[in-house]
Design a protein around this motif. Structure first.
Motif, PDB file in Angstrom:
ATOM      1  N   GLU A  39       0.991  -1.482   0.094  1.00 39.00           N
ATOM      2  CA  GLU A  39      -0.127  -0.260   0.039  1.00 39.00           C
ATOM      3  C   GLU A  39       0.881   1.556  -0.086  1.00 39.00           C
ATOM      4  O   GLU A  39       0.301   2.250  -1.028  1.00 39.00           O
ATOM      5  N   LEU A  40       1.952   1.469   0.427  1.00 41.15           N
ATOM      6  CA  LEU A  40       3.341   2.048   0.739  1.00 41.15           C
ATOM      7  C   LEU A  40       3.181   3.031  -0.428  1.00 41.15           C
ATOM      8  O   LEU A  40       3.601   4.226  -0.322  1.00 41.15           O
ATOM      9  N   LEU A  41       3.572   2.046  -0.957  1.00 39.78           N
ATOM     10  CA  LEU A  41       4.201   1.809  -2.993  1.00 39.78           C
ATOM     11  C   LEU A  41       3.029   2.737  -3.207  1.00 39.78           C
ATOM     12  O   LEU A  41       3.794   3.177  -5.074  1.00 39.78           O
ATOM     13  N   GLN A  42       1.996   2.606  -3.146  1.00 42.39           N
ATOM     14  CA  GLN A  42       1.090   3.087  -4.263  1.00 42.39           C
ATOM     15  C   GLN A  42       0.311   4.758  -3.571  1.00 42.39           C
ATOM     16  O   GLN A  42      -0.460   5.541  -3.632  1.00 42.39           O
ATOM     17  N   LEU A  43       0.944   5.014  -2.421  1.00 36.72           N
ATOM     18  CA  LEU A  43      -0.076   6.078  -1.786  1.00 36.72           C
ATOM     19  C   LEU A  43       0.890   7.783  -2.691  1.00 36.72           C
ATOM     20  O   LEU A  43       1.973   8.063  -2.598  1.00 36.72           O
ATOM     21  N   ARG A  44      -0.276   8.632  -2.473  1.00 33.01           N
ATOM     22  CA  ARG A  44       0.324  10.470  -3.254  1.00 33.01           C
ATOM     23  C   ARG A  44       0.673  11.082  -2.506  1.00 33.01           C
ATOM     24  O   ARG A  44       1.006  11.151  -0.862  1.00 33.01           O
TER      25      ARG A  44
END
Length: 293
Positions: free
Chosen positions: A209-214
């Motif tokens: 999830e962290l890799l996809q955060l804006r």
């Protein structure tokens, strides 16, 4: 054991503890409302929030206390009670954050706040042997009744409710461990224990999830971590001056402020019974903190 009278006047250290606990209540209230916003509006999951909170907390405490020598990070991997404090604290935090979406921030905060009763009883019966007067216990119960009215707690037992109760029990054990650890450990080290094990417990689930955060999601997640770190440090330091029952009773007011924030920020209206509940919470907290003499 439970004693039948409570006597101590409020000393200067106790006033210092109450001041720190007031800051703690403010930080935790802001954090709870922000967690609701992040989950409902920005779609940030629980694992990312727990991981970010741990990393931000570690950086915060390292910058503030690392050069002073009061932070001894190696101890959190070597001292059994610090390991226990970190692991149980991480479990309690994950349970609380996880239950906010299915139960709502009000009910989740209500159940989490029942750690006060668990902590006071554990401190009295098993661990630090602090006296808990019958009057204090009764006023704690009044506050809990008020919280139930305030948040319109639902009837019946569900899976999310069970997770929430598990989190409350874990938090009760943690505050007793914090009181006990103050005899040998500095507050930054005690706080760092939860940060370390929160990161370890959440990292596997958080990374995808962290890799996809804006950028804006990262920014708000960091703010939530800072609020939590400040609140946790204030609470940890406050328990140097306050008993588990008194410090915990003060923290019982958090659902009141959360409900008020929900009304102001999320248009969550309060009914008559909820206003009555808020009054009971404040009365119960005051009488448990300043018992009649």
């Amino acid at each position: 054991m439970i004693v039948t009278r409570s006597h101590h006047p409020l000393s200067r250290p106790t006033y210092a503890g109450l001041g720190l606990m007031s800051l703690c209540v403010g930080f935790f209230t802001a954090n709870a409302l922000l967690i609701k916003y992040l989950g409902s509006r920005l779609d940030i999951d629980v694992w990312s929030l727990v991981f970010t909170r741990g990393v931000v907390g570690l950086l915060f405490v390292a910058l503030c206390y690392g050069k002073r020598g009061s932070l001894q990070l190696g101890r959190v991997f070597l001292r059994p009670l610090l390991i226990l404090r970190g692991m149980i604290g991480a479990v309690g935090l994950i349970c609380y954050y996880w239950t906010i979406p299915p139960l709502g921030v009000g009910v989740a905060t209500l159940i989490s706040t029942t750690y006060v009763v668990f902590g006071a009883i554990l401190a009295t019966r098993f661990f630090v042997h602090e006296p808990l007067s019958l009057s204090q216990l009764m006023w704690l119960m009044v506050s809990l009744i008020g919280i139930a009215l305030l948040t319109d707690a639902r009837a019946g037992f569900t899976y999310p409710l069970g997770i929430a109760v598990l989190g409350a029990v874990a938090a009760g054990v943690v505050i007793v461990l914090i009181r006990h650890l103050h005899a040998t450990e500095a507050s930054p080290t005690i706080f760092a224990a939860q940060c370390v094990y929160g990161v370890l417990f959440s990292s596997v689930f958080a990374f995808p999830e962290l890799l996809q955060l804006r950028a804006n999601q990262w920014g708000w997640a960091i703010v939530a971590g800072l609020l939590s770190a400040c609140g946790q440090l204030a609470m940890t330091q406050a328990f140097r001056h306050l008993s588990v029952s008194v410090g915990g009773a003060f923290h019982l007011s958090v659902p009141v402020w959360v409900a008020m924030g929900g009304w102001l920020l999320f248009d969550e209206r309060l009914g008559t019974l909820q206003f009555v509940g808020a009054a009971l919470v404040m009365l119960g907290c005051y009488r448990a903190i300043v018992p009649a003499r």
